[in-house]
Design a protein around this motif. Sequence first.
Motif, PDB file in Angstrom:
ATOM      1  N   LYS A 112       9.656 -23.587 -13.466  1.00  0.00           N
ATOM      2  CA  LYS A 112       8.436 -24.132 -13.258  1.00  0.00           C
ATOM      3  C   LYS A 112       8.134 -24.233 -11.723  1.00  0.00           C
ATOM      4  CE  LYS A 112       7.543 -28.461 -14.326  1.00  0.00           C
ATOM      5  NZ  LYS A 112       7.207 -29.530 -15.442  1.00  0.00           N
ATOM      6  N   GLN A 113       9.144 -24.760 -10.936  1.00  0.00           N
ATOM      7  CA  GLN A 113       9.113 -25.154  -9.537  1.00  0.00           C
ATOM      8  C   GLN A 113       9.003 -23.617  -8.775  1.00  0.00           C
ATOM      9  OE1 GLN A 113       9.137 -28.226  -8.054  1.00  0.00           O
ATOM     10  NE2 GLN A 113       9.099 -28.852 -10.239  1.00  0.00           N
ATOM     11  N   LYS A 114       9.490 -22.788  -9.459  1.00  0.00           N
ATOM     12  CA  LYS A 114       9.594 -21.310  -8.876  1.00  0.00           C
ATOM     13  C   LYS A 114       7.963 -20.914  -9.131  1.00  0.00           C
ATOM     14  CE  LYS A 114      11.460 -16.775  -8.624  1.00  0.00           C
ATOM     15  NZ  LYS A 114      12.805 -15.874  -9.289  1.00  0.00           N
ATOM     16  N   GLY A 115       7.536 -21.012 -10.406  1.00  0.00           N
ATOM     17  CA  GLY A 115       6.079 -20.659 -10.518  1.00  0.00           C
ATOM     18  C   GLY A 115       4.947 -21.437  -9.679  1.00  0.00           C
ATOM     19  N   MET A 116       5.598 -22.803  -9.520  1.00  0.00           N
ATOM     20  CA  MET A 116       4.346 -23.386  -8.665  1.00  0.00           C
ATOM     21  C   MET A 116       4.369 -23.003  -7.305  1.00  0.00           C
ATOM     22  SD  MET A 116       5.628 -27.263 -10.230  1.00  0.00           S
ATOM     23  CE  MET A 116       5.025 -28.086  -8.733  1.00  0.00           C
ATOM     24  N   ALA A 117       5.427 -22.820  -6.932  1.00  0.00           N
ATOM     25  CA  ALA A 117       5.450 -22.207  -5.442  1.00  0.00           C
ATOM     26  C   ALA A 117       4.788 -20.842  -5.502  1.00  0.00           C
ATOM     27  CB  ALA A 117       6.960 -22.068  -4.753  1.00  0.00           C
ATOM     28  N   MET A 118       4.896 -19.885  -6.123  1.00  0.00           N
ATOM     29  CA  MET A 118       4.193 -18.803  -6.224  1.00  0.00           C
ATOM     30  C   MET A 118       2.981 -18.969  -6.263  1.00  0.00           C
ATOM     31  SD  MET A 118       6.800 -16.456  -8.793  1.00  0.00           S
ATOM     32  CE  MET A 118       5.589 -15.041  -9.019  1.00  0.00           C
ATOM     33  N   LEU A 119       2.448 -19.755  -7.208  1.00  0.00           N
ATOM     34  CA  LEU A 119       0.950 -19.961  -7.295  1.00  0.00           C
ATOM     35  C   LEU A 119       0.231 -20.582  -5.989  1.00  0.00           C
ATOM     36  CD1 LEU A 119       0.525 -21.376 -11.152  1.00  0.00           C
ATOM     37  CD2 LEU A 119      -0.192 -19.069 -10.326  1.00  0.00           C
ATOM     38  N   SER A 120       1.021 -21.502  -5.497  1.00  0.00           N
ATOM     39  CA  SER A 120       0.866 -22.270  -4.148  1.00  0.00           C
ATOM     40  C   SER A 120       0.291 -21.190  -3.100  1.00  0.00           C
ATOM     41  CB  SER A 120       1.395 -23.274  -3.839  1.00  0.00           C
ATOM     42  OG  SER A 120       1.120 -23.851  -2.545  1.00  0.00           O
ATOM     43  N   GLY A 121       1.576 -20.392  -3.128  1.00  0.00           N
ATOM     44  CA  GLY A 121       1.293 -19.213  -1.959  1.00  0.00           C
ATOM     45  C   GLY A 121       0.323 -18.295  -2.108  1.00  0.00           C
ATOM     46  N   MET A 122      -0.473 -18.297  -3.317  1.00  0.00           N
ATOM     47  CA  MET A 122      -1.195 -17.211  -3.679  1.00  0.00           C
ATOM     48  C   MET A 122      -2.848 -17.728  -3.161  1.00  0.00           C
ATOM     49  SD  MET A 122      -0.328 -15.790  -7.317  1.00  0.00           S
ATOM     50  CE  MET A 122       1.272 -15.157  -7.452  1.00  0.00           C
ATOM     51  N   LYS A 123      -2.854 -18.998  -2.790  1.00  0.00           N
ATOM     52  CA  LYS A 123      -4.087 -19.792  -2.692  1.00  0.00           C
ATOM     53  C   LYS A 123      -4.185 -20.370  -1.267  1.00  0.00           C
ATOM     54  CE  LYS A 123      -5.801 -21.641  -6.587  1.00  0.00           C
ATOM     55  NZ  LYS A 123      -5.975 -22.447  -7.653  1.00  0.00           N
ATOM     56  N   LYS A 124      -3.899 -19.707  -0.240  1.00  0.00           N
ATOM     57  CA  LYS A 124      -3.709 -20.217   0.822  1.00  0.00           C
ATOM     58  C   LYS A 124      -5.311 -20.252   1.713  1.00  0.00           C
ATOM     59  CE  LYS A 124       0.304 -21.435   1.115  1.00  0.00           C
ATOM     60  NZ  LYS A 124       0.855 -23.017   1.075  1.00  0.00           N
ATOM     61  N   SER A 125      -6.125 -19.414   1.210  1.00  0.00           N
ATOM     62  CA  SER A 125      -7.379 -19.136   1.876  1.00  0.00           C
ATOM     63  C   SER A 125      -8.482 -18.902   0.845  1.00  0.00           C
ATOM     64  CB  SER A 125      -7.412 -17.820   2.722  1.00  0.00           C
ATOM     65  OG  SER A 125      -7.380 -16.809   1.786  1.00  0.00           O
ATOM     66  N   ALA A 126      -9.653 -19.098   1.206  1.00  0.00           N
ATOM     67  CA  ALA A 126     -10.701 -19.069   0.311  1.00  0.00           C
ATOM     68  C   ALA A 126     -10.825 -17.642  -0.490  1.00  0.00           C
ATOM     69  CB  ALA A 126     -12.373 -19.144   0.995  1.00  0.00           C
ATOM     70  N   ALA A 127     -10.451 -16.496   0.353  1.00  0.00           N
ATOM     71  CA  ALA A 127     -10.551 -15.179  -0.164  1.00  0.00           C
ATOM     72  C   ALA A 127      -9.602 -15.029  -1.441  1.00  0.00           C
ATOM     73  CB  ALA A 127     -10.149 -14.086   0.881  1.00  0.00           C
ATOM     74  N   GLN A 128      -8.298 -15.649  -1.087  1.00  0.00           N
ATOM     75  CA  GLN A 128      -7.218 -15.763  -1.783  1.00  0.00           C
ATOM     76  C   GLN A 128      -7.691 -16.273  -3.067  1.00  0.00           C
ATOM     77  OE1 GLN A 128      -4.015 -16.912   0.951  1.00  0.00           O
ATOM     78  NE2 GLN A 128      -2.893 -15.117   0.627  1.00  0.00           N
ATOM     79  N   ARG A 129      -8.350 -17.398  -2.869  1.00  0.00           N
ATOM     80  CA  ARG A 129      -8.434 -18.183  -4.327  1.00  0.00           C
ATOM     81  C   ARG A 129      -9.562 -17.624  -5.347  1.00  0.00           C
ATOM     82  NH1 ARG A 129      -7.842 -22.392  -0.545  1.00  0.00           N
ATOM     83  NH2 ARG A 129      -9.882 -22.536   0.168  1.00  0.00           N
ATOM     84  N   ARG A 130     -10.237 -16.771  -4.415  1.00  0.00           N
ATOM     85  CA  ARG A 130     -11.249 -15.820  -5.384  1.00  0.00           C
ATOM     86  C   ARG A 130     -10.621 -14.983  -6.097  1.00  0.00           C
ATOM     87  NH1 ARG A 130     -14.490 -16.585  -0.653  1.00  0.00           N
ATOM     88  NH2 ARG A 130     -14.027 -14.884   0.357  1.00  0.00           N
ATOM     89  N   ARG A 131      -9.544 -14.229  -5.503  1.00  0.00           N
ATOM     90  CA  ARG A 131      -8.660 -13.333  -6.111  1.00  0.00           C
ATOM     91  C   ARG A 131      -7.811 -14.108  -7.433  1.00  0.00           C
ATOM     92  NH1 ARG A 131      -5.366  -9.294  -2.895  1.00  0.00           N
ATOM     93  NH2 ARG A 131      -5.320  -8.250  -4.793  1.00  0.00           N
ATOM     94  N   VAL A 132      -7.628 -15.043  -7.046  1.00  0.00           N
ATOM     95  CA  VAL A 132      -6.783 -15.865  -8.354  1.00  0.00           C
ATOM     96  C   VAL A 132      -7.465 -16.253  -9.310  1.00  0.00           C
ATOM     97  CG1 VAL A 132      -5.658 -18.119  -8.627  1.00  0.00           C
ATOM     98  CG2 VAL A 132      -4.789 -16.838  -6.608  1.00  0.00           C
TER      99      VAL A 132
END
Length: 247
Positions: free
Chosen positions: A155-175
């Motif tokens: 779970k900690q690994k998954g949380m870190a992965m999800l957090s790294g995918m949402k660093k910018s507005a463009a990334q959050r749109r992709r997520v």
Amino acid sequence: MTFGGLSAGSKRRQPHMANAQNLQTTTSFSSLPRELVSEVLARVAASSSTDLFRAKLCCKRFADVAEDNRVYQRVSLAKFDIVPWRKNPKVSMFVKKCRRCKNPDALYRKGVVNYFRGKNVESALQRVEEAVKAGHDEAAYALAVIFVFGGEELKQKGMAMLSGMKKSAAQRRRVKEWRDNLRRILKMIWVQNSLVLGKRPICCGSQHKRKRGWGPDELDAVESTYEGCACDEEIGPICDALPQIAV
């Protein structure tokens, strides 16, 4: 003696030169290395499977080279249903060859569907991981979600992965796009994997609250201050798409 600025000798040479040019034109394509033709078709395939099928109809050489592994490895599956309502033997054979050739999208599709169905879970997870290693971003998102359901360490690994995918507005749109696609898949299949049908995972024990009145689209437009809280918000819509999951 000249004719219109050309000597008689030069006019006599023209037919010979034209024939040489025509011969060069007709033989140049067949002289291209197979690797080069395969690379061209692989690029066509990566853009559109329809264009690949049309190219195969152009000539025997295209039809032959289009069977190379590198073409199947890179062909786009965008026009193929992830969960087809009706089985088509030709389509099934095509997609299976894509998987054998390590096409990342084919690996991801089969892996994520089988994992949530609870079918050959270890093999399914391996396929998703292979797709991630090949650079398939949507597979990386699905893998992060799977990790969140996998116990405290994962779970900690998954949380870190999800957090790294949402660093910018463009990334959050992709997520958001990847999340919506995964939700659609989950709603199309019969989810039977007991690992994801238990209690909803909690990533943040504290009660952090967003600004009152924000809707789902607005939540995707900002970055959460707390990684665990952001993960809970991200995993919530996925859990809602699962049957019989307890809160």
